[in-house]
Design a protein around this motif. Structure first.
Motif, PDB file in Angstrom:
ATOM      1  N   PHE A 519      97.161  45.581  35.747  1.00 56.84           N
ATOM      2  CA  PHE A 519      97.480  44.196  36.122  1.00 56.84           C
ATOM      3  C   PHE A 519      96.300  43.552  36.859  1.00 56.84           C
ATOM      4  CE2 PHE A 519      98.886  41.637  39.826  1.00 56.84           C
ATOM      5  CZ  PHE A 519      99.316  40.491  39.150  1.00 56.84           C
ATOM      6  N   VAL A 520      95.757  44.283  37.816  1.00 58.22           N
ATOM      7  CA  VAL A 520      94.629  43.758  38.616  1.00 58.22           C
ATOM      8  C   VAL A 520      93.420  43.506  37.718  1.00 58.22           C
ATOM      9  CG1 VAL A 520      93.014  44.315  40.482  1.00 58.22           C
ATOM     10  CG2 VAL A 520      95.432  44.831  40.753  1.00 58.22           C
ATOM     11  N   LEU A 521      93.140  44.440  36.806  1.00 53.98           N
ATOM     12  CA  LEU A 521      91.981  44.318  35.912  1.00 53.98           C
ATOM     13  C   LEU A 521      92.139  43.143  34.942  1.00 53.98           C
ATOM     14  CD1 LEU A 521      89.348  45.554  34.571  1.00 53.98           C
ATOM     15  CD2 LEU A 521      90.912  46.752  33.056  1.00 53.98           C
ATOM     16  N   THR A 522      93.243  43.127  34.183  1.00 60.39           N
ATOM     17  CA  THR A 522      93.429  42.095  33.153  1.00 60.39           C
ATOM     18  C   THR A 522      93.614  40.716  33.778  1.00 60.39           C
ATOM     19  OG1 THR A 522      95.773  42.701  33.067  1.00 60.39           O
ATOM     20  CG2 THR A 522      94.348  43.628  31.378  1.00 60.39           C
ATOM     21  N   GLY A 523      94.312  40.672  34.934  1.00 60.37           N
ATOM     22  CA  GLY A 523      94.503  39.389  35.630  1.00 60.37           C
ATOM     23  C   GLY A 523      93.183  38.778  36.058  1.00 60.37           C
ATOM     24  N   THR A 524      92.286  39.625  36.567  1.00 64.97           N
ATOM     25  CA  THR A 524      90.965  39.140  37.018  1.00 64.97           C
ATOM     26  C   THR A 524      90.148  38.611  35.846  1.00 64.97           C
ATOM     27  OG1 THR A 524      90.999  40.707  38.850  1.00 64.97           O
ATOM     28  CG2 THR A 524      88.852  39.814  38.249  1.00 64.97           C
ATOM     29  N   ILE A 525      90.210  39.314  34.717  1.00 60.77           N
ATOM     30  CA  ILE A 525      89.464  38.853  33.522  1.00 60.77           C
ATOM     31  C   ILE A 525      89.967  37.469  33.106  1.00 60.77           C
ATOM     32  CG2 ILE A 525      89.021  39.310  31.063  1.00 60.77           C
ATOM     33  CD1 ILE A 525      89.298  42.352  31.783  1.00 60.77           C
ATOM     34  N   GLY A 526      91.304  37.311  33.039  1.00 59.73           N
ATOM     35  CA  GLY A 526      91.893  36.020  32.657  1.00 59.73           C
ATOM     36  C   GLY A 526      91.541  34.910  33.630  1.00 59.73           C
ATOM     37  N   PHE A 527      91.581  35.235  34.926  1.00 63.94           N
ATOM     38  CA  PHE A 527      91.275  34.225  35.962  1.00 63.94           C
ATOM     39  C   PHE A 527      89.820  33.775  35.869  1.00 63.94           C
ATOM     40  CE2 PHE A 527      89.436  33.307  40.102  1.00 63.94           C
ATOM     41  CZ  PHE A 527      90.231  32.249  40.525  1.00 63.94           C
ATOM     42  N   CYS A 528      88.904  34.731  35.769  1.00 72.23           N
ATOM     43  CA  CYS A 528      87.468  34.391  35.708  1.00 72.23           C
ATOM     44  C   CYS A 528      87.154  33.549  34.466  1.00 72.23           C
ATOM     45  CB  CYS A 528      86.616  35.660  35.705  1.00 72.23           C
ATOM     46  SG  CYS A 528      86.697  36.551  37.263  1.00 72.23           S
ATOM     47  N   ALA A 529      87.823  33.867  33.344  1.00 70.91           N
ATOM     48  CA  ALA A 529      87.623  33.095  32.107  1.00 70.91           C
ATOM     49  C   ALA A 529      88.099  31.662  32.300  1.00 70.91           C
ATOM     50  CB  ALA A 529      88.366  33.761  30.959  1.00 70.91           C
ATOM     51  N   CYS A 530      89.254  31.487  32.941  1.00 70.32           N
ATOM     52  CA  CYS A 530      89.811  30.140  33.161  1.00 70.32           C
ATOM     53  C   CYS A 530      88.964  29.339  34.153  1.00 70.32           C
ATOM     54  CB  CYS A 530      91.248  30.237  33.667  1.00 70.32           C
ATOM     55  SG  CYS A 530      92.391  30.626  32.357  1.00 70.32           S
ATOM     56  N   LEU A 531      88.437  30.022  35.168  1.00 67.58           N
ATOM     57  CA  LEU A 531      87.576  29.338  36.146  1.00 67.58           C
ATOM     58  C   LEU A 531      86.329  28.803  35.444  1.00 67.58           C
ATOM     59  CD1 LEU A 531      87.028  28.601  39.126  1.00 67.58           C
ATOM     60  CD2 LEU A 531      85.957  30.838  39.406  1.00 67.58           C
ATOM     61  N   TRP A 532      85.745  29.631  34.583  1.00 66.91           N
ATOM     62  CA  TRP A 532      84.562  29.205  33.813  1.00 66.91           C
ATOM     63  C   TRP A 532      84.932  28.029  32.893  1.00 66.91           C
ATOM     64  CZ3 TRP A 532      84.262  29.559  28.408  1.00 66.91           C
ATOM     65  CH2 TRP A 532      83.040  29.197  27.852  1.00 66.91           C
ATOM     66  N   PHE A 533      86.082  28.137  32.212  1.00 66.54           N
ATOM     67  CA  PHE A 533      86.525  27.130  31.246  1.00 66.54           C
ATOM     68  C   PHE A 533      86.784  25.771  31.917  1.00 66.54           C
ATOM     69  CE2 PHE A 533      90.216  25.083  29.108  1.00 66.54           C
ATOM     70  CZ  PHE A 533      89.610  24.761  27.904  1.00 66.54           C
ATOM     71  N   THR A 534      87.527  25.785  33.032  1.00 67.55           N
ATOM     72  CA  THR A 534      87.851  24.514  33.707  1.00 67.55           C
ATOM     73  C   THR A 534      86.586  23.864  34.276  1.00 67.55           C
ATOM     74  OG1 THR A 534      88.461  25.848  35.634  1.00 67.55           O
ATOM     75  CG2 THR A 534      90.266  24.980  34.305  1.00 67.55           C
ATOM     76  N   ARG A 535      85.705  24.652  34.831  1.00 66.41           N
ATOM     77  CA  ARG A 535      84.451  24.091  35.359  1.00 66.41           C
ATOM     78  C   ARG A 535      83.617  23.489  34.226  1.00 66.41           C
ATOM     79  NH1 ARG A 535      82.538  25.095  40.237  1.00 66.41           N
ATOM     80  NH2 ARG A 535      80.386  25.234  39.499  1.00 66.41           N
ATOM     81  N   LEU A 536      83.643  24.159  33.067  1.00 65.47           N
ATOM     82  CA  LEU A 536      82.867  23.681  31.917  1.00 65.47           C
ATOM     83  C   LEU A 536      83.395  22.340  31.410  1.00 65.47           C
ATOM     84  CD1 LEU A 536      80.667  24.498  29.708  1.00 65.47           C
ATOM     85  CD2 LEU A 536      82.621  25.245  28.353  1.00 65.47           C
ATOM     86  N   ILE A 537      84.725  22.251  31.195  1.00 66.44           N
ATOM     87  CA  ILE A 537      85.255  21.020  30.584  1.00 66.44           C
ATOM     88  C   ILE A 537      85.234  19.842  31.561  1.00 66.44           C
ATOM     89  CG2 ILE A 537      86.635  22.208  28.828  1.00 66.44           C
ATOM     90  CD1 ILE A 537      89.138  21.590  30.479  1.00 66.44           C
ATOM     91  N   TYR A 538      85.466  20.122  32.867  1.00 68.81           N
ATOM     92  CA  TYR A 538      85.472  18.998  33.820  1.00 68.81           C
ATOM     93  C   TYR A 538      84.063  18.559  34.210  1.00 68.81           C
ATOM     94  CZ  TYR A 538      90.510  19.041  34.178  1.00 68.81           C
ATOM     95  OH  TYR A 538      91.838  18.942  33.877  1.00 68.81           O
ATOM     96  N   SER A 539      83.093  19.445  34.047  1.00 65.69           N
ATOM     97  CA  SER A 539      81.709  19.032  34.347  1.00 65.69           C
ATOM     98  C   SER A 539      81.157  18.135  33.229  1.00 65.69           C
ATOM     99  CB  SER A 539      80.817  20.252  34.519  1.00 65.69           C
ATOM    100  OG  SER A 539      80.787  20.999  33.316  1.00 65.69           O
ATOM    101  N   SER A 540      81.797  18.165  32.020  1.00 63.13           N
ATOM    102  CA  SER A 540      81.313  17.348  30.900  1.00 63.13           C
ATOM    103  C   SER A 540      82.022  15.997  30.816  1.00 63.13           C
ATOM    104  CB  SER A 540      81.499  18.121  29.590  1.00 63.13           C
ATOM    105  OG  SER A 540      82.869  18.307  29.339  1.00 63.13           O
ATOM    106  N   VAL A 541      82.923  15.755  31.773  1.00 66.99           N
ATOM    107  CA  VAL A 541      83.694  14.503  31.739  1.00 66.99           C
ATOM    108  C   VAL A 541      83.081  13.498  32.706  1.00 66.99           C
ATOM    109  CG1 VAL A 541      85.952  13.497  32.275  1.00 66.99           C
ATOM    110  CG2 VAL A 541      85.822  15.679  31.122  1.00 66.99           C
ATOM    111  N   LYS A 542      82.947  12.250  32.245  1.00 67.36           N
ATOM    112  CA  LYS A 542      82.491  11.170  33.130  1.00 67.36           C
ATOM    113  C   LYS A 542      83.707  10.594  33.839  1.00 67.36           C
ATOM    114  CE  LYS A 542      78.386   9.679  30.627  1.00 67.36           C
ATOM    115  NZ  LYS A 542      77.797   8.604  29.817  1.00 67.36           N
ATOM    116  N   ILE A 543      83.698  10.671  35.154  1.00 67.13           N
ATOM    117  CA  ILE A 543      84.822  10.137  35.929  1.00 67.13           C
ATOM    118  C   ILE A 543      84.412   8.793  36.523  1.00 67.13           C
ATOM    119  CG2 ILE A 543      86.429  10.588  37.830  1.00 67.13           C
ATOM    120  CD1 ILE A 543      86.621  12.618  35.515  1.00 67.13           C
ATOM    121  N   ASP A 544      85.225   7.774  36.248  1.00 73.13           N
ATOM    122  CA  ASP A 544      84.908   6.427  36.780  1.00 73.13           C
ATOM    123  C   ASP A 544      85.249   6.361  38.261  1.00 73.13           C
ATOM    124  OD1 ASP A 544      84.180   5.623  34.276  1.00 73.13           O
ATOM    125  OD2 ASP A 544      86.239   5.084  33.718  1.00 73.13           O
TER     126      ASP A 544
END
Length: 544
Positions: A519-544
């Protein structure tokens, strides 16, 4: 060495009522006797007429149950005469030989002796030391009966072999069929390809729509559809509830990941030989202790990102939470084995050495890692967080947290469950597992599957304007541990014939510990992937 022996007497034992009862139980439960010669385990060759080859079984059975001489009742017969065959490889340059094989054929023989009993010098009428035949004439098998004598004997034969000393373990390691492992890999790869397609589609759609928006080419309908995840940009990096615990779990997961990666690389390169008993477990423990540095670093970096300031408290939790739980479960289970007076119990000196490793090396390294991580500048979010949290709209039934978390764990478990069967068999049925190449491939597939399923479900969650993704991303892939524990229960009831309460508690105790680690291993992999993903998509968005 290289001197055959025939009909060697070991001893004469008179069986008491209690011993006879225990022997019958052992024969009924198909217990095996294991021996080691020059670090090679004993095997029984079994001919397979259907495939015209020989398979090997580890250890010989204590005895057999069956009918004899027309008797309708089934009786218990003990294997009291062993014919050992020692295979050796002769050195070309000298007269020296090395042992490359250790086989046995067990027999049940009711020995008769001439004149009076004289220990090892007794002359047996059922067995002649100078005869070519091992057991002379037809013989009666030795029944297990209270009050009766059993004479234990053995023969030793030597046979020259072409097998080199370096490859003497091949026989043992080829006991398993490679075909099923390839099936496991193909099955897992299909899951990965399916998920990779979904992730690629999400990424391309997201990026394509962003470009469309910047170029002002979108239609009104598209604009309405795409606003989901962009609407929550002001809340998506808001620290979650129980952020301290999340930091600790992520730090421990990084420690696990590092340990498994390094151990498997050593195993694949052939450093962890099966001849070195316990080498794999020792390597894992030592690497786990050393990886404390990365655990402290990861937890403090995440903690600082969440605007935390008490780095010492987070370090203490990282150093003691998981190892404390693991040591507690291990100590209770070991106390049960002690209570049964089993030789499988871990001695007190080893327990003390483990505590010493934990407090003397692991804890200081976690503190060093935490200090280094906290000295670094905090990870900045790509978008600003609003002061007032946004209200999460009512979610559809299929976006319910419990539902998505449980669904998310199925695919990572599906990617590894075939290989898991072999691992469980090697642990609980004492078979050899040294196919680390396959295991390493499955581990890579598990990492990709955990990361991709967490990203896919995180994307759907953000599109539903639910920005509370931190814990859910951890639990989505981590829930595969639930299926691991359920599978262990299924394995217990279908493959193992365990009747004693203590043995059952041991099995489920150790599998609970393994599932928690998973649980600890797989949960960490999923969390790190999502952290990378959210940072990637929100850094490419222009916020007014």
């Amino acid at each position: 060495m290289r001197e055959p022996k025939m009909c060697q007497i070991v001893c004469k034992a008179t069986i008491s009522d209690k011993q006879a009862k225990e022997l019958k139980e052992k024969i009924e439960d198909e217990y095996r006797v294991n021996m080691i010669l020059d670090n090679l385990p004993l095997v029984v060759p079994i001919a397979r007429p259907d495939r015209d080859d020989v398979v090997f079984q580890g250890g010989y059975h204590v005895g057999v149950k069956g009918q004899y001489a027309g008797s309708k009742d089934e009786k218990y017969f003990i294997h009291n005469h062993l014919i050992f065959l020692v295979k050796y490889h002769k050195d070309e340059n000298s007269d020296l030989s090395r042992i490359v094989g250790f086989e046995v054929k067990p027999f049940s023989v009711k020995h008769q002796f001439e004149e009076k009993w004289n220990d090892a010098n007794t002359r047996l009428s059922t067995c002649h030391p100078h005869a070519n035949k091992i057991v002379i004439n037809s013989y009666t098998p030795q029944e297990v009966e209270a009050g009766k004598d059993i004479i234990f004997t053995y023969d030793v034969g030597f046979e020259e072999s072409d097998i080199k000393w370096a490859s003497r373990w091949d026989t043992y390691l080829l006991m398993t069929d490679d075909q099923i492992h390839w099936f496991s890999i193909v099955n897992s790869l299909m899951i990965v390809l399916f998920l990779s397609g979904m992730v690629a589609m999400i990424m391309l759609r997201t990026l394509y729509r962003d470009i469309s928006r910047y170029n002002q080419l979108e239609t009104e309908e598209e604009a309405q559809e795409e606003t989901g995840w962009k609407l929550v940009h002001g809340d998506v990096f808001r620290p979650p509830t129980n952020s301290d615990l999340l930091c600790v779990y992520v730090g421990t997961g990084v420690q696990f990941f590092g340990m498994l990666l390094v151990t498997m690389m050593f195993a694949v390169l052939g450093f962890l030989s099966p001849s070195n008993r316990g080498g794999l477990m020792t390597a894992m423990l030592l690497i786990w202790v050393l990886m404390g540095l990365f655990a402290g670093y990861a937890s403090s970096r995440l903690y600082k990102m969440f605007k935390g300031s008490e780095w010492k408290s987070i370090t203490l939790k990282t150093a003691f939470l998981f190892p404390g739980i693991a040591f507690g479960i291990f100590f209770v289970l070991n106390a049960l084995i002690w209570g049964e007076k089993s030789s499988g119990a871990v001695p007190f000196s080893t327990m003390f050495a483990l505590v010493l490793l934990w407090f003397g090396i692991s804890v200081p390294l976690v503190f060093v890692g935490s200090y280094l991580g906290f000295k670094k500048p905090a990870i900045e979010a790509p978008v600003k967080t609003n002061k007032i949290p946004r209200q999460v709209p009512e979610q559809a039934w299929y976006m319910n947290p419990a539902f998505t978390i449980l669904i998310g764990g199925i695919l990572p478990f599906g990617a590894v469950f075939i290989e898991l069967f072999f691992i469980l068999t090697s642990i609980w049925l004492h078979q050899f597992y040294y196919i680390f190449g396959f295991l390493f491939l499955v581990f890579i597939i598990l990492i990709i599957t955990c990361a991709e399923i967490a990203i896919v479900l995180c994307y759907f969650q953000l599109c539903s304007e639910d920005y509370m993704w931190w814990w859910r991303s951890y639990l989505t892939s981590g829930s595969s541990a639930i299926y691991l524990f359920l599978y262990a229960g299924f394995y217990f009831f279908t493959k193992l014939q365990i009747t004693k309460l203590v043995s059952g508690i041991l099995f489920f105790g150790y599998m609970l510990l393994a599932s928690f680690s998973f649980f600890v291993l797989t949960g960490t992999i999923g969390f790190c992937a999502c952290l990378w993903f959210t940072r990637l998509i929100y850094s490419s968005v222009k916020i007014d």
